[in-house]
Design a protein around this motif. Structure first.
Motif, PDB file in Angstrom:
ATOM      1  N   GLY A 159      19.055  -5.866  59.232  1.00  0.00           N
ATOM      2  CA  GLY A 159      17.837  -6.548  59.636  1.00  0.00           C
ATOM      3  C   GLY A 159      16.549  -5.918  59.169  1.00  0.00           C
ATOM      4  N   ILE A 160      16.609  -5.032  58.187  1.00  0.00           N
ATOM      5  CA  ILE A 160      15.397  -4.409  57.659  1.00  0.00           C
ATOM      6  C   ILE A 160      14.922  -5.225  56.460  1.00  0.00           C
ATOM      7  N   ALA A 161      13.668  -5.663  56.500  1.00  0.00           N
ATOM      8  CA  ALA A 161      13.130  -6.583  55.507  1.00  0.00           C
ATOM      9  C   ALA A 161      12.956  -5.910  54.147  1.00  0.00           C
ATOM     10  N   ARG A 162      13.018  -6.717  53.089  1.00  0.00           N
ATOM     11  CA  ARG A 162      12.909  -6.192  51.729  1.00  0.00           C
ATOM     12  C   ARG A 162      11.589  -5.450  51.511  1.00  0.00           C
ATOM     13  N   GLU A 163      10.492  -5.965  52.095  1.00  0.00           N
ATOM     14  CA  GLU A 163       9.201  -5.300  51.897  1.00  0.00           C
ATOM     15  C   GLU A 163       9.165  -3.925  52.567  1.00  0.00           C
ATOM     16  N   ASP A 164       9.880  -3.775  53.691  1.00  0.00           N
ATOM     17  CA  ASP A 164       9.965  -2.464  54.324  1.00  0.00           C
ATOM     18  C   ASP A 164      10.780  -1.509  53.458  1.00  0.00           C
ATOM     19  N   ILE A 165      11.846  -2.017  52.874  1.00  0.00           N
ATOM     20  CA  ILE A 165      12.683  -1.182  52.007  1.00  0.00           C
ATOM     21  C   ILE A 165      11.873  -0.677  50.823  1.00  0.00           C
ATOM     22  N   ALA A 166      11.025  -1.538  50.284  1.00  0.00           N
ATOM     23  CA  ALA A 166      10.242  -1.168  49.105  1.00  0.00           C
ATOM     24  C   ALA A 166       9.161  -0.151  49.432  1.00  0.00           C
ATOM     25  N   GLY A 167       8.569  -0.249  50.635  1.00  0.00           N
ATOM     26  CA  GLY A 167       7.398   0.565  50.923  1.00  0.00           C
ATOM     27  C   GLY A 167       7.619   1.788  51.773  1.00  0.00           C
ATOM     28  N   LEU A 168       8.597   1.757  52.687  1.00  0.00           N
ATOM     29  CA  LEU A 168       8.780   2.860  53.628  1.00  0.00           C
ATOM     30  C   LEU A 168       9.623   3.980  53.031  1.00  0.00           C
ATOM     31  N   TYR A 203       2.445   9.681  56.035  1.00  0.00           N
ATOM     32  CA  TYR A 203       3.728  10.375  55.970  1.00  0.00           C
ATOM     33  C   TYR A 203       4.927   9.439  55.800  1.00  0.00           C
ATOM     34  N   ALA A 204       4.820   8.205  56.250  1.00  0.00           N
ATOM     35  CA  ALA A 204       5.993   7.314  56.292  1.00  0.00           C
ATOM     36  C   ALA A 204       6.020   6.279  55.182  1.00  0.00           C
ATOM     37  N   VAL A 205       4.918   6.109  54.467  1.00  0.00           N
ATOM     38  CA  VAL A 205       4.825   5.067  53.441  1.00  0.00           C
ATOM     39  C   VAL A 205       4.622   5.723  52.078  1.00  0.00           C
ATOM     40  N   PHE A 206       5.320   5.220  51.067  1.00  0.00           N
ATOM     41  CA  PHE A 206       5.128   5.735  49.712  1.00  0.00           C
ATOM     42  C   PHE A 206       3.683   5.498  49.265  1.00  0.00           C
ATOM     43  N   ALA A 207       3.129   6.466  48.563  1.00  0.00           N
ATOM     44  CA  ALA A 207       1.755   6.354  48.073  1.00  0.00           C
ATOM     45  C   ALA A 207       1.645   5.210  47.061  1.00  0.00           C
ATOM     46  N   PRO A 208       0.480   4.571  46.995  1.00  0.00           N
ATOM     47  CA  PRO A 208       0.278   3.514  45.999  1.00  0.00           C
ATOM     48  C   PRO A 208       0.621   4.012  44.594  1.00  0.00           C
ATOM     49  N   GLY A 209       1.364   3.193  43.864  1.00  0.00           N
ATOM     50  CA  GLY A 209       1.770   3.581  42.518  1.00  0.00           C
ATOM     51  C   GLY A 209       3.099   4.298  42.456  1.00  0.00           C
TER      52      GLY A 209
END
Length: 301
Positions: free
Chosen positions: A116-125, A87-93
């Protein structure tokens, strides 16, 4: 000399009252079907000074056959981690934030990284999860953390046997982990991005922290007037976040929770129900819904 002695005595008395726990949140006595339960308003973050609990709720727990919570925060399992990811993470692709126009994307990314939110969290969450993280950071900045959340404390007491003085207390869940997560993911992607932008703007203006502080202050003082003022603000807030909080997080959940509380009251005596404080205030609150079901509800504080 008598006046200073009286002042010192009163100061010591007040300190003693604080030591055994102060009134916080809201507490109701609910009566029906020949049974009584206590309905207690909690908050999902806190500080060490919240404990020990106020004597009346502590005594109610000591006599209770069961403790009902929204969910049991101590019952986290690997399967729940997988559910959170769904529910919290974008699906692969999925493009995630990359689907936004470049200027909008850059503005959101820059604001989140400032908090303080990391770039990888921004991309995936998903945006709703980022909003949740921002809310946790605002509470932590004021000294309130999830480790000292009241529901966490109550669950720990229940499983440890009421502070080690007896058998563990049975915990009843009014909702499920998946149900709560599905509610958060109800908004479309665009609505979620707009909610995130609203939140970032509120944080930039200082309003988010002001409202967070107001809620914790009202909780700490069991301030009925301040809590009803918060309920009125929720009722009149037509922002995306305000409408979602009012219609989905509160109103939509309150009806089924009221039904389950009424069912618990019919079959058990002296149970304790502890739910988020916002469910206990306003025109569509649990106390009001229980009264409409013919159940007597008295406010203790």
């Amino acid at each position: 000399m008598r006046h200073p002695i009286i002042v010192v005595f009163l100061a010591l008395f007040l300190m003693a009252c604080q030591a055994v726990g102060a009134e916080r949140g809201a507490l109701f006595r609910v009566t029906g079907h020949g049974h009584t339960l206590h309905l207690y308003g909690t908050i999902h973050a806190g500080r060490a000074g919240f404990y020990p609990l106020e004597p009346r709720i502590a005594q109610a727990l000591a006599a209770a056959p069961a403790l009902a919570l929204e969910i049991d925060p101590s019952a986290y399992t690997p399967a729940m981690t997988a559910t959170l990811s769904r529910y919290a993470v974008f699906a692969p692709g999925s493009p995630g934030i990359a689907a936004l126009a470049p200027e909008r994307r850059s503005r959101i990314e820059a604001a989140l990284m400032q908090h303080g939110i990391a770039r990888e969290d921004i991309a995936g969450l998903k945006p709703w999860m980022l909003v949740t993280m921002l809310a946790q950071r605002e509470a932590a900045a004021l000294g309130y953390v999830a480790e000292y959340g009241v529901d966490v404390h109550l669950a720990r007491l229940a499983h440890e046997g009421r502070e080690g003085r007896g058998r563990p207390l049975r915990v009843v869940e009014l909702e499920t982990w998946e149900y709560q997560l599905a509610l958060f993911d109800r908004l479309t992607d665009e609505q979620q991005w707009r909610l995130l932008e609203e939140t970032l703007a509120e944080m930039a203006s200082g309003r988010q922290r002001q409202e967070t502080r107001a809620l914790f202050d009202a909780y700490e003082r069991a301030d009925q007037e301040a809590l009803e003022a918060i309920a009125r603000r929720i009722d009149s807030d037509d922002s995306i976040g305000g409408a979602y909080l009012r219609q989905v997080v509160l109103h939509e959940r309150n009806g089924p929770m009221a039904d389950k509380i009424a069912s618990l009251l019919a079959r058990e005596d002296k149970a304790v129900v502890a739910v988020g404080l916002l469910h206990l205030i306003g025109k569509h609150s649990l106390p009001e819904l229980l009264r409409k079901r013919g159940i007597k509800v008295e406010r203790i504080y």
